[in-house]
Scaffold this active site. Structure first.
Site, PDB file in Angstrom:
ATOM      1  CG  LEU A 129      36.130  59.464  71.887  1.00 23.88           C
ATOM      2  CD1 LEU A 129      35.931  60.409  73.058  1.00 23.88           C
ATOM      3  CD2 LEU A 129      35.654  60.138  70.594  1.00 23.88           C
ATOM      4  CG  HIS A 130      40.630  56.557  66.495  1.00 31.40           C
ATOM      5  ND1 HIS A 130      40.822  55.195  66.559  1.00 31.40           N
ATOM      6  CD2 HIS A 130      39.587  56.732  65.646  1.00 31.40           C
ATOM      7  CE1 HIS A 130      39.946  54.590  65.781  1.00 31.40           C
ATOM      8  NE2 HIS A 130      39.173  55.501  65.217  1.00 31.40           N
ATOM      9  CG  ASP A 131      42.941  61.597  66.353  1.00 36.44           C
ATOM     10  OD1 ASP A 131      43.636  60.575  66.178  1.00 36.44           O
ATOM     11  OD2 ASP A 131      42.413  62.232  65.420  1.00 36.44           O
ATOM     12  CB  THR A 160      41.976  54.261  69.434  1.00 37.26           C
ATOM     13  OG1 THR A 160      42.093  53.552  68.195  1.00 37.26           O
ATOM     14  CG2 THR A 160      43.253  55.033  69.693  1.00 37.26           C
TER      15      THR A 160
END
Ligand code: BDR
Ligand code: CA
Length: 311
Positions: free
Chosen positions: A239-241, A193
């Site tokens: 934008l990890h998720d 991420t």
């Protein structure tokens, strides 16, 4: 047939983009969204989840799950996400209701009701709800198709401590139980991420979309970016998720390895660390697909294509 999923979340600007990406994608059917305490306390995460659903114009039930980790005090991340957890774009109070059923029971009932191997869990916050569901109803574990979670880090090490990533650190006991449960696991760590950074051009493209969701995404990522820029000196918001949903949509955008991962729950300095046996030196059996790389242009092309489809 669309892929059925339950999103377990602590919104969170990047959680919000993940939820919108899922709701905009016809390949995915979101059976429900369950809030957990994490980035901010539960009353805020469940309200944020309802605001995001309302923004999307879709109708998906939202539930509240656990309000604290299994065995520890809650650690939150207002320093990253702001006081509301969703700073950067103001959304009206939601009219989408909170479902009366407990979120953990919703997870259990759904897995019991649906045919085995047809529902994927997508946890993008601390793993408290999932571990609680598995404790309460171990019979559901073999019915889970797979778990695709955002959490952990190895080469990139920690973001909330030098050793630990936030989602795992907040509830390491829950994470250890989920990693050991035996359900097929896909792990999206910081190693991926921190390569999924927004660019100025992409955020501008979002802001210019002729809908309401694009500008909302731009507001969130602008807010989110300032923290990482100050900390890492990097440009762009990670934008990890959304990487979890993107993996479900286009797994070929990612590369990883099937390896053993253990969660440290007792370390003096390393509690919450995901000890990922990338080099396969431990002899322990693999329990997860650990992702390490992503095609950034492909990822952001996918997200913008989908956000443009929303109102
Ligand atoms: C994770 O922690 C939260 O702050 C984000 O929403 C993401 O799920 C990144 O460490
Ligand atoms: Ca999150």
């Amino acid at each position: 047939m669309p892929q059925k999923i339950i999103i377990d979340t602590d919104p969170g600007q990047d959680d919000a983009v993940a939820i919108l990406l899922a709701l905009a994608s016809p390949e995915i059917e979101v059976l429900g969204i369950v809030a957990v305490a994490g980035n901010v306390p539960l009353p805020l995460t469940e309200a944020n989840a309802r605001k995001i659903v309302e923004l999307s114009g879709q109708s998906v039930p939202v539930f509240a799950g656990c309000d604290r980790p299994l065995a520890r005090d809650l650690v939150t991340a207002e320093h990253v996400h702001g006081k509301t957890g969703l700073d950067g774009t103001d959304l009206p109070d939601p009219t989408v209701p909170l479902q009366p059923q407990d979120g953990v029971d919703f997870i259990i009932d759904t897995l019991r009701r649906e045919p085995a191997g047809t529902v994927t869990l997508v946890p993008i916050g601390p793993l408290t709800n999932i571990a609680t569901a598995f404790r309460r109803a171990p019979d559901i574990i073999p019915k889970v198709q797979r778990i695709v979670l955002m959490g952990g880090a190895y080469f990139e090490v920690g973001n909330i401590t030098p050793a630990a990533e936030f989602n795992i650190y907040v509830d390491p006991e829950a994470a250890a139980e989920v990693f050991a449960a035996g359900a097929p696991l896909v792990v999206v760590p910081l190693d991926v991420t921190h390569k999924a950074l927004t660019s100025r051009a992409w955020v501008d493209q979002m802001r210019d979309l002729p809908n309401r969701c694009g500008p909302a995404v731009a507001g969130w990522t602008d807010f989110f970016e300032r923290f990482d820029t100050a900390k890492y000196g990097s440009l762009g918001a990670p934008l990890h998720d959304p990487c979890t949903i993107a993996w479900l949509l286009e797994p070929d955008l990612f590369q990883g390895r099937q390896i053993n991962i253990e969660v440290e729950t007792e370390g003096r300095w390393t509690t919450g660390m995901t000890v990922a046996d990338w080099w396969r030196v431990s002899g322990r059996a693999a329990n997860a697909l650990f992702l390490k790389d992503v095609d950034r242009d492909g990822l952001f092309g996918l997200i913008s294509d989908r956000i443009a489809r929303l109102p």
